[in-house]
Design a protein around this motif. Structure first.
Motif, short mmCIF file in Angstrom:
data_model
loop_
_atom_site.label_atom_id
_atom_site.label_comp_id
_atom_site.label_asym_id
_atom_site.label_seq_id
_atom_site.Cartn_x
_atom_site.Cartn_y
_atom_site.Cartn_z
N GLU A 23 0.81 -1.21 0.00
CA GLU A 23 0.00 0.00 0.00
C GLU A 23 0.85 1.27 0.00
N GLY A 24 2.17 1.07 -0.03
CA GLY A 24 3.06 2.22 -0.07
C GLY A 24 3.61 2.65 1.27
N GLY A 25 3.38 1.86 2.30
CA GLY A 25 3.89 2.21 3.61
C GLY A 25 5.38 1.95 3.74
N HIS A 26 5.98 2.53 4.75
CA HIS A 26 7.41 2.35 5.02
C HIS A 26 7.55 1.51 6.29
N LEU A 27 8.42 0.52 6.22
CA LEU A 27 8.55 -0.45 7.31
C LEU A 27 8.91 0.21 8.63
N ASN A 28 9.79 1.23 8.60
CA ASN A 28 10.22 1.85 9.85
C ASN A 28 9.09 2.59 10.55
N SER A 29 8.02 2.90 9.81
CA SER A 29 6.90 3.62 10.44
C SER A 29 6.04 2.69 11.30
N LEU A 30 6.28 1.39 11.19
CA LEU A 30 5.53 0.43 12.01
C LEU A 30 6.16 0.23 13.39
N GLU A 176 3.37 20.14 11.63
CA GLU A 176 4.37 19.20 11.12
C GLU A 176 4.40 17.91 11.95
N ALA A 177 4.21 18.08 13.24
CA ALA A 177 4.26 16.90 14.12
C ALA A 177 2.91 16.21 14.24
N LEU A 178 1.86 16.83 13.69
CA LEU A 178 0.50 16.32 13.87
C LEU A 178 0.30 14.95 13.23
N SER A 179 0.69 14.80 11.95
CA SER A 179 0.48 13.53 11.26
C SER A 179 1.27 12.40 11.89
N LYS A 180 2.50 12.69 12.30
CA LYS A 180 3.32 11.67 12.95
C LYS A 180 2.72 11.23 14.28
N SER A 181 2.19 12.18 15.01
CA SER A 181 1.60 11.85 16.31
C SER A 181 0.34 11.01 16.15
N ILE A 182 -0.46 11.34 15.11
CA ILE A 182 -1.68 10.56 14.87
C ILE A 182 -1.32 9.12 14.48
N ALA A 183 -0.32 8.97 13.59
CA ALA A 183 0.12 7.63 13.18
C ALA A 183 0.63 6.83 14.37
#
Length: 266
Positions: A23-30, A176-183
């Motif tokens: 789906e286009g995700g990046h492994l390190n984001s998990l 800038e930090a909003l999307s990362k925090s939600i994920a």
């Protein structure tokens, strides 16, 4: 090793990761430490608080049982019981006493000793059934631990997500930090649900299955012992035992003609 346990868990987690990458995700984001601490630490704490320390000390034993293949000695038990039935038919029950030294399985040896000692059949059955019940209770503790972990984990995941969203709502001024925090917040739910359904609950189910196999093997031995005590014909006993073997999904090769030289039950 029990290949089905290992392969199943690898396939389950592998499917999630591969699907995420497609789906286009990046492994390190998990992989984020804060949600992992909340979910895994919280689950372990809840489980640890739910069971006595003396039971939790057996945790590594339960893991070993789930991930290693186990034999239940049903083919060996079949050979032993048929041999004992034939010998008892020819020479009497007392002739079996010297044979008990060759039997490694405690349950079989105990039952045959009761028969040789002339114990009432009802008392023999009661003692053997009690042994089976005690074993089942012992096994149920390990099953309950992993079922509890499977129940707590999704809940801790939701708690982790709520905590993450609280943090997000408190920092709306930083886009800038909003999307990362939600994920990161939703990763907690992912950890909780994924590990409950791909690790904790499958292990609990595998332990249940192995408990069922062992109980079935012991019930087969008990019926064989009681049949020997009743003086049943060895041919009838063979059919009884084959019925037990046929009802078990554990693959068993029955040897009628060439019996194993080793008479112990693993």
């Amino acid at each position: 090793m029990d290949i089905t346990t290992i392969l199943g868990i690898l396939i389950g987690f592998g499917a999630l990761i591969i699907g995420f990458l497609l789906e286009g995700g990046h492994l390190n984001s998990l992989f984020l430490l804060p949600p992992a601490i909340i979910v895994f630490g919280g689950t372990f704490g809840a489980v640890f608080a739910s069971f006595p320390l003396k039971e939790m000390k057996k945790f590594t034993t339960w893991i070993k049982i789930a991930f290693t293949e186990k034999t239940y000695g049903t083919a060996e038990a079949y050979d032993i019981l048929i041999r004992f039935a034939e010998k008892a038919r020819r020479e009497g029950l007392l002739s079996l006493e010297q044979e008990l030294e060759t039997v490694e399985d405690r349950f079989t040896r105990q039952g045959m000793q009761l028969v040789i000692d002339g114990t009432d059949p009802d008392i023999t059955r009661e003692i053997l059934e009690s042994d089976i019940a005690v074993m089942e209770k012992r096994h149920k503790v390990g099953i309950s631990v992993f079922e509890a972990a499977g129940g707590y984990s999704p809940t801790l995941g939701i708690i982790g997500t709520v905590m993450g969203l609280v943090h997000v709502l408190g920092n709306l001024s930083d886009p800038e930090a909003l999307s990362k925090s939600i994920a990161g917040a939703f990763l907690a739910t992912l950890y909780g649900v994924a590990f409950a359904n791909l690790l904790y609950l499958p292990i609990a189910t595998k332990l249940k299955q192995k408990d069922r196999f062992e109980v079935a093997a012991m019930e087969m031995v008990m019926d064989g012992i009681l049949s020997i005590q009743a003086g049943e014909n060895p041919s009838i006993l063979k059919e009884k035992l084959k019925t037990h073997l046929g009802s078990m999904s554990e693959p068993v090769q029955v040897r009628d003609e060439a019996r194993s030289e080793s008479l112990g039950i693993n």
